[in-house]
Design an enzyme around this catalytic site. Sequence first.
Site, PDB file in Angstrom:
ATOM      1  N   ASP A  69       0.815  -1.214   0.000  1.00 41.04           N
ATOM      2  CA  ASP A  69       0.000   0.000   0.000  1.00 41.04           C
ATOM      3  C   ASP A  69       0.852   1.269   0.000  1.00 41.04           C
ATOM      4  O   ASP A  69       2.059   1.222   0.225  1.00 41.04           O
ATOM      5  CB  ASP A  69      -0.966   0.015   1.197  1.00 41.04           C
ATOM      6  CG  ASP A  69      -0.330  -0.563   2.473  1.00 41.04           C
ATOM      7  OD1 ASP A  69       0.901  -0.484   2.616  1.00 41.04           O
ATOM      8  OD2 ASP A  69      -1.070  -1.095   3.310  1.00 41.04           O
ATOM      9  N   ASN A 145      -7.915  -2.548  13.625  1.00 35.70           N
ATOM     10  CA  ASN A 145      -9.297  -2.823  13.225  1.00 35.70           C
ATOM     11  C   ASN A 145      -9.381  -4.073  12.344  1.00 35.70           C
ATOM     12  O   ASN A 145     -10.384  -4.297  11.668  1.00 35.70           O
ATOM     13  CB  ASN A 145      -9.866  -1.617  12.468  1.00 35.70           C
ATOM     14  CG  ASN A 145      -9.021  -1.265  11.248  1.00 35.70           C
ATOM     15  OD1 ASN A 145      -8.117  -2.018  10.883  1.00 35.70           O
ATOM     16  ND2 ASN A 145      -9.310  -0.150  10.613  1.00 35.70           N
ATOM     17  N   HIS A 147      -7.508  -4.724   9.739  1.00 32.45           N
ATOM     18  CA  HIS A 147      -7.157  -4.512   8.336  1.00 32.45           C
ATOM     19  C   HIS A 147      -5.884  -5.281   7.956  1.00 32.45           C
ATOM     20  O   HIS A 147      -5.019  -5.542   8.788  1.00 32.45           O
ATOM     21  CB  HIS A 147      -7.069  -3.022   7.974  1.00 32.45           C
ATOM     22  CG  HIS A 147      -5.852  -2.286   8.433  1.00 32.45           C
ATOM     23  ND1 HIS A 147      -5.827  -0.925   8.561  1.00 32.45           N
ATOM     24  CD2 HIS A 147      -4.609  -2.697   8.794  1.00 32.45           C
ATOM     25  CE1 HIS A 147      -4.629  -0.539   8.961  1.00 32.45           C
ATOM     26  NE2 HIS A 147      -3.869  -1.598   9.111  1.00 32.45           N
ATOM     27  N   GLU A 152      -9.616  -1.996   4.782  1.00 31.04           N
ATOM     28  CA  GLU A 152     -10.270  -1.649   6.036  1.00 31.04           C
ATOM     29  C   GLU A 152     -11.547  -2.474   6.191  1.00 31.04           C
ATOM     30  O   GLU A 152     -12.009  -3.105   5.231  1.00 31.04           O
ATOM     31  CB  GLU A 152     -10.608  -0.144   6.013  1.00 31.04           C
ATOM     32  CG  GLU A 152      -9.406   0.775   5.778  1.00 31.04           C
ATOM     33  CD  GLU A 152      -8.492   0.923   6.998  1.00 31.04           C
ATOM     34  OE1 GLU A 152      -8.429  -0.024   7.829  1.00 31.04           O
ATOM     35  OE2 GLU A 152      -7.827   1.969   7.123  1.00 31.04           O
TER      36      GLU A 152
END
Length: 248
Positions: A69, A145, A147, A152
């Site tokens: 990313d 979270n 991810h 996400e």
Amino acid sequence: MSMHVDVFESRGAAERAVAAEIAALVRRRPDAVLGLATGNTPTGVYAELVRLHREDGLDLSRVRTFNLDEYCGIAPRDPRTFRAWMEQVFFGPAGIALANTHFPDGVEHGRALHLEELPRHVEAFERAIQAVGGIDLQLLGIGRNGHVGFNEPGSTRASRTRRVELHAWTREDAAKSFGGLEHVPTHAITMGVATILEARALRVLAFGAAKRALVARTLASEPDPAWPASYLRAHADARLVVDRDASV
Ligand code: F6R
């Protein structure tokens, strides 16, 4: 669908084991294709690979790399880009040829692309992975979270490389390195879940007590868009690599 879990006595031992696996892969196949992550988690693996390069003659000069990313909206050469970090921490010291490194960064020929140009760019990133025969081994961390990459919560199993809006916690976790939440980009481009699952091997790293609950949920959850790391369990060669503190 259970994921292999390798528990190591210490973070250092886990990092050495993962680096040794990558080194063996590269010795077998000097132009191996590595999927790479940024963040705190993989730093020791990179440091150990650099040590093997310097002290043990590990030749990484022909390796091809694809990072998971990159943030949107910061200048291509900004020191806060994941590319800049990877060059400083790993590519430079490990002797990896920059021409063989790839990021879904929305940058072509030094220019940040416009929004309408991104679909073409992310498709080219996916095609570049295909063109080298796919990723041999993908390193991953797990976000607070759930991810993976910047997939996400809400990301689907079928998602491909795309521009995403960052979750509030992801931005909070990046606030320190950007000198305040207001400076953290709102969007990023991430390799998709389906793209990640096409890698031949996944090594998911989690170290320290703060990751224990994330490891537990990853192991307990059915494939669930609310916890993207849960998708990794369906992979035939996925291993969760943890130290004692992160083990459940
Ligand atoms: C990094 C990435 C993220 C991190 C995750 C964990 O390229 O894609 O998914 O792996 O946020 O971050 P750390 O390792 O800093 O806890």
